[in-house]
Every structure is written in C-alpha cells, then in structure tokens.
Design a protein around this motif. Sequence first.
Motif, PDB file in Angstrom:
ATOM      1  N   TRP A  18       0.822  -1.217   0.000  1.00  9.27           N
ATOM      2  CA  TRP A  18       0.000   0.000   0.000  1.00  9.27           C
ATOM      3  C   TRP A  18       0.852   1.262   0.000  1.00  9.27           C
ATOM      4  O   TRP A  18       0.488   2.261  -0.593  1.00  9.27           O
ATOM      5  CB  TRP A  18      -0.941   0.015   1.199  1.00  9.27           C
ATOM      6  N   GLU A  19       1.990   1.210   0.648  1.00  8.96           N
ATOM      7  CA  GLU A  19       2.866   2.371   0.722  1.00  8.96           C
ATOM      8  C   GLU A  19       3.584   2.627  -0.594  1.00  8.96           C
ATOM      9  O   GLU A  19       3.871   3.775  -0.939  1.00  8.96           O
ATOM     10  CB  GLU A  19       3.891   2.150   1.839  1.00  8.96           C
ATOM     11  N   GLN A  20       3.869   1.568  -1.351  1.00  8.68           N
ATOM     12  CA  GLN A  20       4.723   1.683  -2.531  1.00  8.68           C
ATOM     13  C   GLN A  20       4.006   1.546  -3.873  1.00  8.68           C
ATOM     14  O   GLN A  20       4.604   1.848  -4.904  1.00  8.68           O
ATOM     15  CB  GLN A  20       5.828   0.615  -2.467  1.00  8.68           C
ATOM     16  N   GLU A  21       2.791   1.063  -3.875  1.00  6.02           N
ATOM     17  CA  GLU A  21       2.159   0.701  -5.148  1.00  6.02           C
ATOM     18  C   GLU A  21       1.949   1.876  -6.087  1.00  6.02           C
ATOM     19  O   GLU A  21       1.788   2.996  -5.621  1.00  6.02           O
ATOM     20  CB  GLU A  21       0.844  -0.034  -4.888  1.00  6.02           C
ATOM     21  N   PRO A  22       1.926   1.549  -7.375  1.00  2.02           N
ATOM     22  CA  PRO A  22       2.246   0.261  -7.980  1.00  2.02           C
ATOM     23  C   PRO A  22       3.748  -0.011  -7.860  1.00  2.02           C
ATOM     24  O   PRO A  22       4.558   0.908  -7.914  1.00  2.02           O
ATOM     25  CB  PRO A  22       1.842   0.423  -9.438  1.00  2.02           C
ATOM     26  N   GLY A  54      -7.963 -12.351  -4.494  1.00  2.34           N
ATOM     27  CA  GLY A  54      -8.512 -11.076  -4.929  1.00  2.34           C
ATOM     28  C   GLY A  54      -8.081  -9.877  -4.100  1.00  2.34           C
ATOM     29  O   GLY A  54      -8.746  -8.845  -4.103  1.00  2.34           O
ATOM     30  N   VAL A  55      -6.946  -9.995  -3.408  1.00  2.00           N
ATOM     31  CA  VAL A  55      -6.437  -8.887  -2.598  1.00  2.00           C
ATOM     32  C   VAL A  55      -5.547  -7.980  -3.446  1.00  2.00           C
ATOM     33  O   VAL A  55      -5.528  -6.768  -3.254  1.00  2.00           O
ATOM     34  CB  VAL A  55      -5.660  -9.416  -1.367  1.00  2.00           C
ATOM     35  N   LEU A  56      -4.834  -8.574  -4.385  1.00  2.00           N
ATOM     36  CA  LEU A  56      -3.949  -7.791  -5.245  1.00  2.00           C
ATOM     37  C   LEU A  56      -4.008  -8.313  -6.662  1.00  2.00           C
ATOM     38  O   LEU A  56      -4.558  -9.377  -6.938  1.00  2.00           O
ATOM     39  CB  LEU A  56      -2.510  -7.797  -4.710  1.00  2.00           C
ATOM     40  N   LYS A  57      -3.433  -7.519  -7.563  1.00  2.00           N
ATOM     41  CA  LYS A  57      -3.375  -7.885  -8.971  1.00  2.00           C
ATOM     42  C   LYS A  57      -1.909  -7.866  -9.395  1.00  2.00           C
ATOM     43  O   LYS A  57      -1.170  -6.937  -9.072  1.00  2.00           O
ATOM     44  CB  LYS A  57      -4.185  -6.880  -9.787  1.00  2.00           C
ATOM     45  N   ASN A  58      -1.500  -8.903 -10.115  1.00  2.00           N
ATOM     46  CA  ASN A  58      -0.148  -9.005 -10.651  1.00  2.00           C
ATOM     47  C   ASN A  58      -0.255  -9.013 -12.167  1.00  2.00           C
ATOM     48  O   ASN A  58      -0.647 -10.006 -12.761  1.00  2.00           O
ATOM     49  CB  ASN A  58       0.530 -10.286 -10.144  1.00  2.00           C
ATOM     50  N   GLU A  59       0.072  -7.877 -12.767  1.00  2.00           N
ATOM     51  CA  GLU A  59       0.035  -7.766 -14.223  1.00  2.00           C
ATOM     52  C   GLU A  59       1.454  -7.653 -14.747  1.00  2.00           C
ATOM     53  O   GLU A  59       2.071  -6.602 -14.617  1.00  2.00           O
ATOM     54  CB  GLU A  59      -0.776  -6.538 -14.647  1.00  2.00           C
ATOM     55  N   ASN A  60       1.943  -8.748 -15.282  1.00  2.00           N
ATOM     56  CA  ASN A  60       3.305  -8.767 -15.849  1.00  2.00           C
ATOM     57  C   ASN A  60       4.346  -8.284 -14.849  1.00  2.00           C
ATOM     58  O   ASN A  60       5.259  -7.535 -15.200  1.00  2.00           O
ATOM     59  CB  ASN A  60       3.362  -7.944 -17.132  1.00  2.00           C
ATOM     60  N   GLY A  61       4.187  -8.691 -13.591  1.00  2.00           N
ATOM     61  CA  GLY A  61       5.175  -8.349 -12.574  1.00  2.00           C
ATOM     62  C   GLY A  61       4.972  -7.007 -11.905  1.00  2.00           C
ATOM     63  O   GLY A  61       5.743  -6.613 -11.041  1.00  2.00           O
ATOM     64  N   ILE A  63       2.662  -5.032  -9.384  1.00  2.00           N
ATOM     65  CA  ILE A  63       1.708  -5.408  -8.343  1.00  2.00           C
ATOM     66  C   ILE A  63       0.943  -4.178  -7.875  1.00  2.00           C
ATOM     67  O   ILE A  63       1.534  -3.148  -7.546  1.00  2.00           O
ATOM     68  CB  ILE A  63       2.435  -6.039  -7.125  1.00  2.00           C
ATOM     69  N   THR A  64      -0.390  -4.307  -7.839  1.00  2.00           N
ATOM     70  CA  THR A  64      -1.262  -3.271  -7.294  1.00  2.00           C
ATOM     71  C   THR A  64      -2.312  -3.937  -6.412  1.00  2.00           C
ATOM     72  O   THR A  64      -2.675  -5.098  -6.622  1.00  2.00           O
ATOM     73  CB  THR A  64      -1.980  -2.469  -8.396  1.00  2.00           C
ATOM     74  N   SER A  65      -2.793  -3.197  -5.433  1.00  4.10           N
ATOM     75  CA  SER A  65      -3.808  -3.755  -4.541  1.00  4.10           C
ATOM     76  C   SER A  65      -5.191  -3.607  -5.157  1.00  4.10           C
ATOM     77  O   SER A  65      -5.457  -2.676  -5.915  1.00  4.10           O
ATOM     78  CB  SER A  65      -3.761  -3.058  -3.177  1.00  4.10           C
ATOM     79  N   LEU A  66      -6.055  -4.536  -4.818  1.00  6.95           N
ATOM     80  CA  LEU A  66      -7.463  -4.463  -5.206  1.00  6.95           C
ATOM     81  C   LEU A  66      -8.328  -4.093  -4.003  1.00  6.95           C
ATOM     82  O   LEU A  66      -9.498  -3.789  -4.148  1.00  6.95           O
ATOM     83  CB  LEU A  66      -7.921  -5.810  -5.783  1.00  6.95           C
ATOM     84  N   ILE A  67      -7.715  -4.143  -2.829  1.00  2.00           N
ATOM     85  CA  ILE A  67      -8.386  -3.804  -1.575  1.00  2.00           C
ATOM     86  C   ILE A  67      -7.527  -2.745  -0.882  1.00  2.00           C
ATOM     87  O   ILE A  67      -6.316  -2.923  -0.744  1.00  2.00           O
ATOM     88  CB  ILE A  67      -8.543  -5.050  -0.684  1.00  2.00           C
ATOM     89  N   SER A  68      -8.160  -1.676  -0.452  1.00  2.00           N
ATOM     90  CA  SER A  68      -7.411  -0.609   0.201  1.00  2.00           C
ATOM     91  C   SER A  68      -7.116  -0.964   1.658  1.00  2.00           C
ATOM     92  O   SER A  68      -7.760  -1.843   2.250  1.00  2.00           O
ATOM     93  CB  SER A  68      -8.207   0.701   0.159  1.00  2.00           C
TER      94      SER A  68
END
Length: 123
Positions: A18-22, A54-61, A63-68
């Motif tokens: 959460w601190e660093q995303e994406p 379903g907590v995060l999404k990994n798209e081609n390496g 990472i982003t959260s799906l839940i805040s």
Amino acid sequence: MEIPKIHESEYRFCLILWEQEPVTAVELVKMCQLKLGWKRTTTYTVIKRLGERGVLKNENGLITSLISKEEAQAFEISDLVEKKFEGSMPAFIASFTKHQKLSKEDLDEVQQMIDRIRKGGIQ
C-alpha cells in the motif's frame, strides 16, 4: 464486495504494498527481504496467494492492490466486533477505552467523528 481474510504476515506485506504501489514484484522482494526478513520464494508465494484471493493484482510483474488499507482495516474491526463482542460496538469501545489511555486530542477527534456521523456526514 466481499473482503477476503488477510492474515497477520500477509497484512505486514500489504502495508509495504500500500505504501509503494504500484510496485514491481522484484522491488517487493527486495523490500520484504529488508523489512520482513523474507526469502524471495516467500514473497512470491504471498503474491500468488493474495492474487488468488482477490487482494492484489499481478500484471506482468507489476503489483497493485485491489483492496485498500482502509477496507482491510474496516473488515478486521467488523469481524473482531462480531466474533468477540457479539456484534456490539458499544461493548467493544467500552473494553478498548477501559484499557487504553486516550489523550484529550484523541477524545476531541472521536467526538468530531461522532458529531459528523450524527449530522449524516462521512467520518
């Protein structure tokens, strides 16, 4: 939306996310080694598990959260109140305040929240 359970070690991982995303998976590995003492494989396992839930999404390496963070915290508090205080928020607050010292500033902030809620506003 149903919030999946995030276990304690996963939550510590999510705090970094959460601190660093994406953020890239490679960077997450480095941060988890530094901050959590995890091996590379542990970080990738957690990324995979949280992705499946379903907590995060990994798209081609990337990472982003799906839940805040706020959603995860709200779910945990609701779950705690339901399980340990029979769904009673007043019982939870009474127990919490009985064992925690609240400063005048804390009390003022809580009172402001209550006042906003009574007026129909959002916290």
